[in-house]
Design a protein around this motif. Structure first.
Motif, short mmCIF file in Angstrom:
data_model
loop_
_atom_site.label_atom_id
_atom_site.label_comp_id
_atom_site.label_asym_id
_atom_site.label_seq_id
_atom_site.Cartn_x
_atom_site.Cartn_y
_atom_site.Cartn_z
N VAL A 36 0.85 -1.19 0.00
CA VAL A 36 0.00 0.00 0.00
C VAL A 36 0.89 1.24 0.00
CG1 VAL A 36 -2.01 -1.07 1.07
CG2 VAL A 36 -0.22 -0.12 2.52
N ALA A 37 0.35 2.33 -0.53
CA ALA A 37 1.10 3.58 -0.69
C ALA A 37 0.73 4.56 0.42
CB ALA A 37 0.81 4.18 -2.06
N GLU A 38 1.47 5.66 0.48
CA GLU A 38 1.20 6.68 1.50
C GLU A 38 1.28 8.08 0.91
OE1 GLU A 38 2.36 7.67 6.02
OE2 GLU A 38 4.13 7.40 4.74
N HIS A 39 0.31 8.90 1.29
CA HIS A 39 0.41 10.36 1.27
C HIS A 39 -0.32 10.83 2.50
CE1 HIS A 39 2.54 11.60 -2.31
NE2 HIS A 39 1.94 10.64 -2.97
N ILE A 40 0.33 11.66 3.29
CA ILE A 40 -0.25 12.10 4.55
C ILE A 40 -1.22 13.24 4.32
CG2 ILE A 40 0.29 13.09 6.81
CD1 ILE A 40 2.96 11.55 6.66
N ALA A 41 -0.90 14.13 3.40
CA ALA A 41 -1.78 15.26 3.10
C ALA A 41 -1.48 15.75 1.69
CB ALA A 41 -1.56 16.39 4.11
N ALA A 46 -0.89 20.21 -6.26
CA ALA A 46 0.19 19.25 -6.04
C ALA A 46 0.39 18.41 -7.30
CB ALA A 46 -0.13 18.35 -4.86
N THR A 47 1.63 18.26 -7.71
CA THR A 47 1.95 17.46 -8.89
C THR A 47 3.20 16.63 -8.63
OG1 THR A 47 3.32 19.21 -9.87
CG2 THR A 47 0.98 19.18 -10.48
N VAL A 48 3.29 15.51 -9.33
CA VAL A 48 4.52 14.72 -9.38
C VAL A 48 4.95 14.75 -10.85
CG1 VAL A 48 5.58 12.48 -9.08
CG2 VAL A 48 3.88 13.28 -7.43
N GLY A 49 6.01 15.51 -11.12
CA GLY A 49 6.36 15.76 -12.51
C GLY A 49 5.24 16.57 -13.15
N GLY A 116 9.38 11.21 -0.38
CA GLY A 116 8.28 12.12 -0.69
C GLY A 116 8.71 13.15 -1.71
N SER A 117 7.79 13.55 -2.57
CA SER A 117 8.13 14.47 -3.66
C SER A 117 7.29 15.73 -3.69
CB SER A 117 7.99 13.74 -5.01
OG SER A 117 6.67 13.24 -5.15
N LEU A 118 6.46 15.94 -2.65
CA LEU A 118 5.57 17.10 -2.62
C LEU A 118 6.07 18.09 -1.55
CD1 LEU A 118 2.09 15.33 -2.83
CD2 LEU A 118 3.47 16.28 -4.70
N PRO A 119 6.61 19.24 -1.95
CA PRO A 119 7.14 20.20 -0.96
C PRO A 119 6.08 20.65 0.05
CG PRO A 119 7.92 20.75 -3.16
CD PRO A 119 6.90 19.67 -3.34
N GLY A 120 4.84 20.82 -0.40
CA GLY A 120 3.80 21.26 0.52
C GLY A 120 3.51 20.25 1.61
N GLU A 121 3.66 18.97 1.30
CA GLU A 121 3.45 17.93 2.29
C GLU A 121 4.54 18.02 3.37
OE1 GLU A 121 2.04 13.25 2.03
OE2 GLU A 121 3.39 14.05 0.49
#
Length: 292
Positions: A36-41, A46-49, A116-121
């Protein structure tokens, strides 16, 4: 070759009955592991690439999800793909992982961590985005120190974490350390896998030469660090429509585990795809329980 299967709650939803049915069927089909994957917020924009992340995607907590399905499955190993390590305090995380491993009788064995790749997170969690790699390296060291420590306690003093004479139980089930695999498709991730990982699980849209170079870098870094490069497991994502010829190609690259994803959120189609995959590659299905 070992075969795992992914369940992305962000896209397949968090209905407990669907998740449980998926996990049980994967177990019955003979899949080695469930990821399973994770994103906390998330947040608008928000973008990945170039890929946008709708902020309402319902990513459930991966460890809570794995503990949930472990209670009603028999043997499938529990994995993350990936857990965002810089956003977890390792003292708390060590306890959570060891607890799941004990309660599942040794199945929390495919932890894969990433940055993690999202600066806002990262900002939302008070983590310096530029320093998250150093934070993750230190967290890995803390996890292993706590799992291996005894009743006299262990001490750590680092850039991000510090404690003295800390004792933490329970320990993982029957082992002194849980395996930690490193996710990420960058050169630093490959080096981290070599220095600290029990395996490497790169993602990303890379050409074959890039993937070969990264795995070579992981093994070279392991050798330079005095570790056995041949002990590194090599996990990759693959299509659930995988063919035997394509499987041979992965094997020739040194891949030791493939993780596939269903092509749809429809439960019936998911079951059909899993069953067909299990039959195509003759997965080791558990024997039926004797009639009671």
């Amino acid at each position: 070759m070992k075969f795992g299967i992914g369940y992305n709650t962000g896209y397949h939803g968090v209905d407990p009955d669907r998740l449980m049915a998926f996990a049980r069927h994967a177990d019955e089909c003979g899949f080695e592991s469930l990821y399973v994957a994770e994103h906390i917020a998330l947040y608008p924009g928000a973008t990945v690439g170039s890929f946008p992340f709708p902020p309402t995607l319902p990513f459930a907590d991966p460890l809570d999800s794995l503990a949930f399905v472990a209670s009603a499955t028999r043997r499938i190993l529990l994995g993350t793909g990936v857990l965002l390590l810089p956003y977890h305090h390792p003292v708390v995380l060590a306890k959570r992982l060891a607890t799941i491993d004990v309660l599942s009788k040794g199945r929390m064995r495919l932890l894969t961590v990433g940055l993690g790749s999202l600066p806002g997170e990262a900002r939302a969690l008070g983590v310096d985005f530029a320093g998250r790699g150093r934070r993750a390296d230190e967290a890995i060291d803390v996890l292993r120190l706590l799992w291996g420590g005894g009743e006299d306690g262990v001490t750590f003093s680092g850039e991000f974490f510090a404690f003295e004479d800390l004792v933490q139980y329970p320990k993982p089930y029957g082992v002194t350390h849980l395996p930690i695999h490193i996710g990420g498709s960058s050169l630093p991730a490959a080096r981290r896998a070599g220095r600290r990982g029990d395996g490497y699980f790169p993602g990303g849209a890379l050409v074959p030469s890039e993937r070969a170079a990264q795995m070579d870098l992981a093994r070279t870094t392991a050798r330079e660090a005095g570790r056995d490069p041949d002990a590194l497991e090599y996990t990759r994502w693959a299509s659930i429509e995988l063919t035997p010829d394509r499987l041979d190609a992965y094997a020739s690259q040194g891949v030791t585990r493939l993780v596939v994803n269903p092509t749809t959120s429809d439960p019936n189609t998911q079951r059909e795809e899993m069953t067909a995959f299990a039959e195509r590659f003759a997965l080791d299905r558990p024997a039926a329980s004797p009639a009671g």
